[in-house]
Design a protein around this motif. Sequence first.
Motif, PDB file in Angstrom:
ATOM      1  N   ALA A  29       0.859  -1.139   0.037  1.00  8.38           N
ATOM      2  CA  ALA A  29      -0.076   0.157  -0.004  1.00  8.38           C
ATOM      3  C   ALA A  29       0.945   1.276  -0.072  1.00  8.38           C
ATOM      4  CB  ALA A  29      -1.112  -0.133   1.210  1.00  8.38           C
ATOM      5  N   GLU A  34       1.381   7.863  -2.114  1.00  7.65           N
ATOM      6  CA  GLU A  34       1.684   9.223  -2.662  1.00  7.65           C
ATOM      7  C   GLU A  34       0.668   9.325  -3.966  1.00  7.65           C
ATOM      8  OE1 GLU A  34       5.360   7.533  -2.361  1.00  7.65           O
ATOM      9  OE2 GLU A  34       6.368   9.521  -2.885  1.00  7.65           O
ATOM     10  N   TYR A  40      -2.833   0.686   5.049  1.00  9.53           N
ATOM     11  CA  TYR A  40      -3.826  -0.181   6.092  1.00  9.53           C
ATOM     12  C   TYR A  40      -3.373  -0.041   7.331  1.00  9.53           C
ATOM     13  CZ  TYR A  40      -5.579  -2.097   1.478  1.00  9.53           C
ATOM     14  OH  TYR A  40      -6.154  -2.110   0.308  1.00  9.53           O
ATOM     15  N   ARG A  41      -2.077  -0.084   7.678  1.00 15.83           N
ATOM     16  CA  ARG A  41      -1.301   0.004   9.117  1.00 15.83           C
ATOM     17  C   ARG A  41      -0.410   1.235   9.175  1.00 15.83           C
ATOM     18  NH1 ARG A  41      -1.613  -4.537   6.675  1.00 15.83           N
ATOM     19  NH2 ARG A  41      -2.994  -6.281   7.157  1.00 15.83           N
ATOM     20  N   TRP A  47      -6.965   0.646   8.604  1.00 17.31           N
ATOM     21  CA  TRP A  47      -7.180  -0.373   9.794  1.00 17.31           C
ATOM     22  C   TRP A  47      -6.756   0.185  10.893  1.00 17.31           C
ATOM     23  CZ3 TRP A  47     -10.098  -2.200   6.312  1.00 17.31           C
ATOM     24  CH2 TRP A  47      -9.539  -2.972   5.154  1.00 17.31           C
ATOM     25  N   GLN A 119      -0.102  -6.176  -3.843  1.00 15.55           N
ATOM     26  CA  GLN A 119      -1.041  -6.438  -2.928  1.00 15.55           C
ATOM     27  C   GLN A 119      -2.243  -5.623  -3.077  1.00 15.55           C
ATOM     28  OE1 GLN A 119       0.910  -7.819   1.113  1.00 15.55           O
ATOM     29  NE2 GLN A 119       2.450  -6.315   0.012  1.00 15.55           N
ATOM     30  N   HIS A 137      -4.206  -9.677  -4.336  1.00 20.84           N
ATOM     31  CA  HIS A 137      -5.417  -9.531  -3.509  1.00 20.84           C
ATOM     32  C   HIS A 137      -6.471  -8.881  -4.422  1.00 20.84           C
ATOM     33  CE1 HIS A 137      -2.642  -9.097   0.182  1.00 20.84           C
ATOM     34  NE2 HIS A 137      -3.012 -10.334  -0.095  1.00 20.84           N
ATOM     35  N   GLY A 206       7.066  -0.561  -0.235  1.00 22.25           N
ATOM     36  CA  GLY A 206       5.901  -0.074   0.172  1.00 22.25           C
ATOM     37  C   GLY A 206       5.044  -1.099   1.112  1.00 22.25           C
ATOM     38  N   THR A 207       5.738  -2.302   1.709  1.00 15.67           N
ATOM     39  CA  THR A 207       4.662  -3.230   2.244  1.00 15.67           C
ATOM     40  C   THR A 207       5.277  -3.491   3.642  1.00 15.67           C
ATOM     41  OG1 THR A 207       3.695  -5.446   2.302  1.00 15.67           O
ATOM     42  CG2 THR A 207       6.209  -4.981   1.412  1.00 15.67           C
ATOM     43  N   SER A 208       4.167  -4.008   4.651  1.00 13.80           N
ATOM     44  CA  SER A 208       4.636  -3.647   6.083  1.00 13.80           C
ATOM     45  C   SER A 208       5.137  -5.180   6.268  1.00 13.80           C
ATOM     46  CB  SER A 208       3.471  -3.631   6.868  1.00 13.80           C
ATOM     47  OG  SER A 208       2.347  -4.246   6.305  1.00 13.80           O
ATOM     48  N   ASN A 232      11.382   1.721   1.502  1.00 13.30           N
ATOM     49  CA  ASN A 232      10.138   1.963   2.616  1.00 13.30           C
ATOM     50  C   ASN A 232      10.553   2.824   3.722  1.00 13.30           C
ATOM     51  OD1 ASN A 232       8.229   1.780   4.799  1.00 13.30           O
ATOM     52  ND2 ASN A 232       7.536  -0.475   4.415  1.00 13.30           N
ATOM     53  N   GLU A 234      10.032   3.133   6.752  1.00 12.66           N
ATOM     54  CA  GLU A 234      10.109   2.322   7.805  1.00 12.66           C
ATOM     55  C   GLU A 234      10.872   0.969   7.885  1.00 12.66           C
ATOM     56  OE1 GLU A 234       7.344   5.349   9.493  1.00 12.66           O
ATOM     57  OE2 GLU A 234       8.189   3.876  10.637  1.00 12.66           O
ATOM     58  N   THR A 250       8.647   5.407  -2.082  1.00 13.02           N
ATOM     59  CA  THR A 250       8.745   5.018  -3.437  1.00 13.02           C
ATOM     60  C   THR A 250       8.648   6.002  -4.707  1.00 13.02           C
ATOM     61  OG1 THR A 250       6.277   4.134  -3.432  1.00 13.02           O
ATOM     62  CG2 THR A 250       8.043   2.550  -2.996  1.00 13.02           C
TER      63      THR A 250
HETATM   64  N1  APR Z   1       6.667   4.801   0.088  1.00  9.65           N
HETATM   65  C1  APR Z   1       6.881   3.402   0.486  1.00  9.65           C
HETATM   66  N2  APR Z   1       6.648   2.918   1.416  1.00  9.65           N
HETATM   67  C2  APR Z   1       5.567   3.651   2.266  1.00  9.65           C
HETATM   68  C3  APR Z   1       5.334   4.896   1.726  1.00  9.65           C
HETATM   69  C4  APR Z   1       5.829   5.446   0.564  1.00  9.65           C
HETATM   70  N3  APR Z   1       5.255   6.587   0.282  1.00  9.65           N
HETATM   71  N4  APR Z   1       4.375   5.236   2.857  1.00  9.65           N
HETATM   72  C5  APR Z   1       4.165   4.291   3.665  1.00  9.65           C
HETATM   73  N5  APR Z   1       5.027   3.402   3.359  1.00  9.65           N
HETATM   74  C6  APR Z   1       4.909   1.865   4.173  1.00  9.65           C
HETATM   75  C7  APR Z   1       4.731   1.788   5.281  1.00  9.65           C
HETATM   76  O1  APR Z   1       5.862   2.205   6.165  1.00  9.65           O
HETATM   77  C8  APR Z   1       4.410   0.459   5.672  1.00  9.65           C
HETATM   78  O2  APR Z   1       5.286  -0.203   5.922  1.00  9.65           O
HETATM   79  O3  APR Z   1       4.204   1.416   3.492  1.00  9.65           O
HETATM   80  C9  APR Z   1       4.074  -0.030   4.074  1.00  9.65           C
HETATM   81  C10 APR Z   1       2.113  -0.271   4.219  1.00  9.65           C
HETATM   82  O4  APR Z   1       1.878  -1.280   5.048  1.00  9.65           O
HETATM   83  P1  APR Z   1       0.397  -1.745   5.236  1.00  9.65           P
HETATM   84  O5  APR Z   1      -0.562  -0.598   5.218  1.00  9.65           O
HETATM   85  O6  APR Z   1       0.403  -2.899   6.135  1.00  9.65           O
HETATM   86  O7  APR Z   1       0.018  -2.294   3.567  1.00  9.65           O
HETATM   87  P2  APR Z   1       0.276  -3.705   3.005  1.00  9.65           P
HETATM   88  O8  APR Z   1       1.715  -4.131   3.439  1.00  9.65           O
HETATM   89  O9  APR Z   1       0.228  -3.402   1.548  1.00  9.65           O
HETATM   90  O10 APR Z   1      -0.649  -4.536   3.425  1.00  9.65           O
HETATM   91  C11 APR Z   1      -0.900  -5.665   3.137  1.00  9.65           C
HETATM   92  O11 APR Z   1      -3.061  -6.183   4.111  1.00  9.65           O
HETATM   93  O12 APR Z   1      -5.115  -5.888   5.098  1.00  9.65           O
HETATM   94  C12 APR Z   1      -4.207  -6.169   3.932  1.00  9.65           C
HETATM   95  O13 APR Z   1      -5.175  -6.443   1.814  1.00  9.65           O
HETATM   96  C13 APR Z   1      -4.473  -5.678   2.504  1.00  9.65           C
HETATM   97  O14 APR Z   1      -3.114  -5.669   0.731  1.00  9.65           O
HETATM   98  C14 APR Z   1      -3.186  -5.444   2.225  1.00  9.65           C
HETATM   99  C15 APR Z   1      -2.262  -6.458   3.148  1.00  9.65           C
END
Ligand code: APR
Length: 265
Positions: A29, A34, A40-41, A47, A119, A137, A206-208, A232, A234, A250
């Motif tokens: 996500a 951007e 989501y988190r 969420w 995702q 997803h 950009g995924t947790s 990322n 974080e 990103t």
């Molecule tokens: N560039 C890169 N990373 C970023 C940015 C950015 N501009 N902004 C936020 N992030 C990072 C955050 O630090 C976090 O680690 O993107 C990540 C988003 O994590 P989540 O909100 O958990 O999203 P994701 O990892 O895609 O979630 C996976 O969970 O609920 C399900 O279906 C939903 O596909 C989703 C899945």
Amino acid sequence: MITDEIKKLIDIAAEKIHGASHVVALVGAGMSAESGIPTYRGSGGIWTKIGEPDPRSFQNFMNDPKLWWERMLNPDLVNEESPERAKFTKALAEAKPNPGHFALVELEKMGKLDTIITQNVDGLHRIAGNNNVAEIHGNRNYYRCLDCSSRFLRDEFTIIDIPPKCPNCQGMIKGDGVMFGEPIPSDVLARCITATQNCDAMLVLGTSGTVYPAASFPTEAYMNGAYIVEINPERTPISDIVTTQIAGATGDILPLLVEKIREMG
Ligand code: APR
């Protein structure tokens, strides 16, 4: 802020991606943050604000698909229940690809990106122009038949009965977005597993790294000796196994990375 340290990391990643034979991107996500879509988190996550959906969402759908469809076709009902959800849905509907998405289009055009495993359900990679996209997803712009896996663009699908039946096999139709508790569609999952097994480099964008099976792909690639770069702001559970961790957005980093790769010819 692109520091000298980040520039050095981008140079390393560019070298590795340029020299790789099969590159895969695993997207979360953060890639669409951007584009105005909340993650989501973490802070500001949907969420985080309203709590995760019911883990039995898919079972609830299967128990009463008619109710689900009546709500789906009457979004005001859902939006009244959760203004935050309404804002999220609006952001999804209005979102446009950002420079990060377009950088991956360039990378695919350069022959340096085999597959995007995303995702995200926003469909922005396809809208930006990427062709090889596995939407693990699902994609919010489509309906999917649970029996024959046919997919139909929502805007082109005529709903006569509730719940609608698949025009191809009379099976059960639902939104293509994978619900909590729903198995990942086997055709997409097979594509993601093959791409992961074949890659010698993976971009984790950009995924947790908390939701499976997507979160397992970087570890599998790492076990196969692939080079892994994470972009990322974080750190995540994946950060411990990546070769290069670039703390940035990103939308800022990917265009610089792709430009470097382009300069290498
Ligand atoms: N560039 C890169 N990373 C970023 C940015 C950015 N501009 N902004 C936020 N992030 C990072 C955050 O630090 C976090 O680690 O993107 C990540 C988003 O994590 P989540 O909100 O958990 O999203 P994701 O990892 O895609 O979630 C996976 O969970 O609920 C399900 O279906 C939903 O596909 C989703 C899945």
